[in-house]
Scaffold this motif. Structure first.
Motif, PDB file in Angstrom:
ATOM      1  N   ASP A   1      -4.293 165.083  97.864  1.00 42.70           N
ATOM      2  CA  ASP A   1      -5.873 165.456  98.151  1.00 42.70           C
ATOM      3  C   ASP A   1      -6.605 164.247  97.541  1.00 42.70           C
ATOM      4  OD1 ASP A   1      -8.240 166.345  98.638  1.00 42.70           O
ATOM      5  OD2 ASP A   1      -8.054 168.433  97.670  1.00 42.70           O
ATOM      6  N   PHE A   2      -7.106 163.186  98.376  1.00 45.68           N
ATOM      7  CA  PHE A   2      -7.729 162.229  97.893  1.00 45.68           C
ATOM      8  C   PHE A   2      -9.413 162.302  98.020  1.00 45.68           C
ATOM      9  CE2 PHE A   2      -6.194 161.232 102.130  1.00 45.68           C
ATOM     10  CZ  PHE A   2      -7.400 160.964 102.760  1.00 45.68           C
ATOM     11  N   GLY A   3      -9.805 163.630  98.296  1.00 43.04           N
ATOM     12  CA  GLY A   3     -11.318 163.913  98.410  1.00 43.04           C
ATOM     13  C   GLY A   3     -12.276 163.601  97.235  1.00 43.04           C
ATOM     14  N   ASN A   4     -11.747 164.053  95.962  1.00 44.33           N
ATOM     15  CA  ASN A   4     -12.668 164.020  94.823  1.00 44.33           C
ATOM     16  C   ASN A   4     -11.626 163.728  93.733  1.00 44.33           C
ATOM     17  OD1 ASN A   4     -14.767 164.520  93.207  1.00 44.33           O
ATOM     18  ND2 ASN A   4     -14.559 166.674  93.110  1.00 44.33           N
ATOM     19  N   LEU A   5     -11.270 162.754  93.744  1.00 40.99           N
ATOM     20  CA  LEU A   5     -10.455 162.093  92.326  1.00 40.99           C
ATOM     21  C   LEU A   5     -11.219 161.444  91.548  1.00 40.99           C
ATOM     22  CD1 LEU A   5      -7.117 160.618  94.609  1.00 40.99           C
ATOM     23  CD2 LEU A   5      -7.500 162.863  93.590  1.00 40.99           C
ATOM     24  N   GLY A   6     -10.930 161.714  90.321  1.00 42.08           N
ATOM     25  CA  GLY A   6     -11.822 161.118  89.329  1.00 42.08           C
ATOM     26  C   GLY A   6     -11.030 159.421  89.297  1.00 42.08           C
ATOM     27  N   ILE A   7     -12.249 158.471  88.978  1.00 41.60           N
ATOM     28  CA  ILE A   7     -11.494 157.213  89.167  1.00 41.60           C
ATOM     29  C   ILE A   7     -12.282 156.373  87.791  1.00 41.60           C
ATOM     30  CG2 ILE A   7     -11.806 154.837  90.371  1.00 41.60           C
ATOM     31  CD1 ILE A   7     -11.967 156.622  92.934  1.00 41.60           C
ATOM     32  N   SER A   8     -11.663 155.591  87.204  1.00 43.37           N
ATOM     33  CA  SER A   8     -12.321 154.758  86.160  1.00 43.37           C
ATOM     34  C   SER A   8     -11.750 153.396  86.306  1.00 43.37           C
ATOM     35  CB  SER A   8     -11.862 155.214  84.643  1.00 43.37           C
ATOM     36  OG  SER A   8     -10.515 155.096  84.541  1.00 43.37           O
ATOM     37  N   LEU A   9     -12.712 152.197  86.082  1.00 39.42           N
ATOM     38  CA  LEU A   9     -12.614 150.777  85.974  1.00 39.42           C
ATOM     39  C   LEU A   9     -12.594 150.304  84.712  1.00 39.42           C
ATOM     40  CD1 LEU A   9     -11.912 148.536  87.605  1.00 39.42           C
ATOM     41  CD2 LEU A   9     -14.320 148.009  87.667  1.00 39.42           C
ATOM     42  N   GLU A  10     -11.379 149.810  84.127  1.00 45.29           N
ATOM     43  CA  GLU A  10     -11.384 149.291  82.491  1.00 45.29           C
ATOM     44  C   GLU A  10     -11.347 148.018  82.383  1.00 45.29           C
ATOM     45  OE1 GLU A  10      -8.719 153.415  81.543  1.00 45.29           O
ATOM     46  OE2 GLU A  10      -7.895 151.478  81.136  1.00 45.29           O
ATOM     47  N   VAL A  11     -11.908 147.591  81.427  1.00 48.62           N
ATOM     48  CA  VAL A  11     -11.759 146.054  81.030  1.00 48.62           C
ATOM     49  C   VAL A  11     -11.317 145.994  79.717  1.00 48.62           C
ATOM     50  CG1 VAL A  11     -12.707 143.564  80.704  1.00 48.62           C
ATOM     51  CG2 VAL A  11     -13.347 145.371  82.614  1.00 48.62           C
ATOM     52  N   ASP A  12     -10.178 145.564  79.574  1.00 48.58           N
ATOM     53  CA  ASP A  12      -9.527 145.428  78.219  1.00 48.58           C
ATOM     54  C   ASP A  12      -9.297 146.786  77.610  1.00 48.58           C
ATOM     55  OD1 ASP A  12      -8.852 142.835  78.362  1.00 48.58           O
ATOM     56  OD2 ASP A  12     -10.826 142.084  77.404  1.00 48.58           O
ATOM     57  N   GLY A  13      -8.847 147.806  78.276  1.00 53.23           N
ATOM     58  CA  GLY A  13      -8.845 149.102  77.837  1.00 53.23           C
ATOM     59  C   GLY A  13     -10.285 150.059  77.863  1.00 53.23           C
ATOM     60  N   ASP A  14     -11.224 149.293  77.969  1.00 55.57           N
ATOM     61  CA  ASP A  14     -12.572 150.020  77.725  1.00 55.57           C
ATOM     62  C   ASP A  14     -13.345 150.436  79.158  1.00 55.57           C
ATOM     63  OD1 ASP A  14     -12.749 149.837  74.863  1.00 55.57           O
ATOM     64  OD2 ASP A  14     -13.383 147.784  75.466  1.00 55.57           O
ATOM     65  N   PRO A  15     -13.613 151.898  79.402  1.00 53.12           N
ATOM     66  CA  PRO A  15     -14.122 151.821  80.752  1.00 53.12           C
ATOM     67  C   PRO A  15     -15.309 151.424  80.861  1.00 53.12           C
ATOM     68  CG  PRO A  15     -13.167 153.888  79.350  1.00 53.12           C
ATOM     69  CD  PRO A  15     -13.276 152.999  78.676  1.00 53.12           C
ATOM     70  N   VAL A  16     -15.422 150.794  81.958  1.00 50.90           N
ATOM     71  CA  VAL A  16     -16.893 150.256  82.262  1.00 50.90           C
ATOM     72  C   VAL A  16     -17.504 150.573  83.450  1.00 50.90           C
ATOM     73  CG1 VAL A  16     -16.041 147.828  81.246  1.00 50.90           C
ATOM     74  CG2 VAL A  16     -15.654 148.396  83.512  1.00 50.90           C
ATOM     75  N   GLU A  17     -16.903 151.480  84.333  1.00 47.38           N
ATOM     76  CA  GLU A  17     -17.467 152.069  85.558  1.00 47.38           C
ATOM     77  C   GLU A  17     -16.460 153.570  85.652  1.00 47.38           C
ATOM     78  OE1 GLU A  17     -19.707 151.396  87.153  1.00 47.38           O
ATOM     79  OE2 GLU A  17     -20.354 149.265  86.506  1.00 47.38           O
ATOM     80  N   ILE A  18     -17.335 154.449  85.696  1.00 49.75           N
ATOM     81  CA  ILE A  18     -16.377 155.747  86.042  1.00 49.75           C
ATOM     82  C   ILE A  18     -17.097 156.325  87.178  1.00 49.75           C
ATOM     83  CG2 ILE A  18     -16.260 158.003  85.243  1.00 49.75           C
ATOM     84  CD1 ILE A  18     -16.093 156.981  82.256  1.00 49.75           C
TER      85      ILE A  18
END
Length: 253
Positions: free
Chosen positions: A169-186
């Motif tokens: 079920d990919f309709g409402n999955l949490g997503i984070s983009l990290e740079v060097d381990g730090d979340p920069v976009e959620i």
């Protein structure tokens, strides 16, 4: 008369040399812009690349706000754009690259024209978390809608994580983009048109308007769930996806 081949060559050369060009001095119609895109990608294919699918663009409010364009678009993907998961992206090959997390679909059957969500679901073989690297070939990352379309919707590269069953079920999955381990976009996959399946439905329709279609084996990037982040050499980029794992790469020189 506008020379579409000349514009395609200019954009192709900008991508290959990683040297930005000025915004087009003529405003193309949408149909003309897609023709320039086709001619430009044909140059890649003539150089040995193989078509592997398409990417959707401007499918979330975050991306619309970031670039100031409110129409969906699509661009063509080739195998020369693929970067291995956990591989390295050479920063010097791009002008001003940015990364954004996306949901990727791999199709098991063709999909063409006006289809329903159920028909789109039935065409999916597998689903993965992915990162698209966008890189407008225009100076200062500034463009009109038609400029962007001509420039292959700013697509430059992609990283695909592990493939999973289409039953996820990919309709409402949490997503984070990290740079060097730090979340920069959620964000959430729900930011992609309310549900990523709508992006796949739109892909089939928009391609049909240009006389094209999705084929079995094609990969479709659904569009970003967050704003894109600029890439800096020497950093480690990871996108995490609830239920789909991760996709990662290093940014080399």
């Amino acid at each position: 008369m506008t020379d579409f081949n000349a514009i395609a060559a200019r954009l192709h050369n900008a991508a290959m040399s990683a040297e930005a060009v000025a915004q087009l001095d003529v405003e193309l119609s949408t149909g003309e812009a897609y023709e320039v895109q086709r001619l430009s990608i044909e140059r890649r294919i003539a150089g040995g690349d193989r078509r592997i699918g398409i990417k959707m663009g401007l499918t979330s409010k975050a991306k619309i706000a970031q670039v100031g364009v409110d129409q969906m678009s699509w661009g063509r993907l080739t195998d020369g754009m693929l970067i291995d998961d956990a591989g390295t992206l050479a920063r010097s090959r791009y002008i001003h690259p940015r990364a954004e997390p996306e949901i990727a679909f791999r199709l098991k059957r063709p999909l063409e024209g006006r289809v329903t969500a159920l028909e789109a679901y039935a065409a999916i073989e597998s689903v993965a978390g992915a990162i698209e690297i966008i890189d407008s070939r225009y100076k200062d990352f500034k463009f009109r809608f038609s400029d962007s379309v001509a420039d292959n919707a700013s697509s430059a590269a992609l990283v695909i994580g592990a493939w999973h069953s289409a039953s996820v079920d990919f309709g409402n999955l949490g997503i984070s983009l990290e740079v060097d381990g730090d979340p920069v976009e959620i964000g959430s996959s729900a930011a992609i048109m309310g549900h990523p399946i709508r992006s796949l439905v739109a892909a089939a329709r928009l391609m049909a308007e240009r006389g094209d279609s999705l084929e079995a084996g094609d990969i479709v990037l659904s569009g970003s769930a967050t704003a894109a982040r600029p890439l800096v050499a020497g950093t480690y980029v990871r996108a995490r996806f609830e239920a789909l794992g991760q996709a990662t790469f290093m940014v080399g020189e």
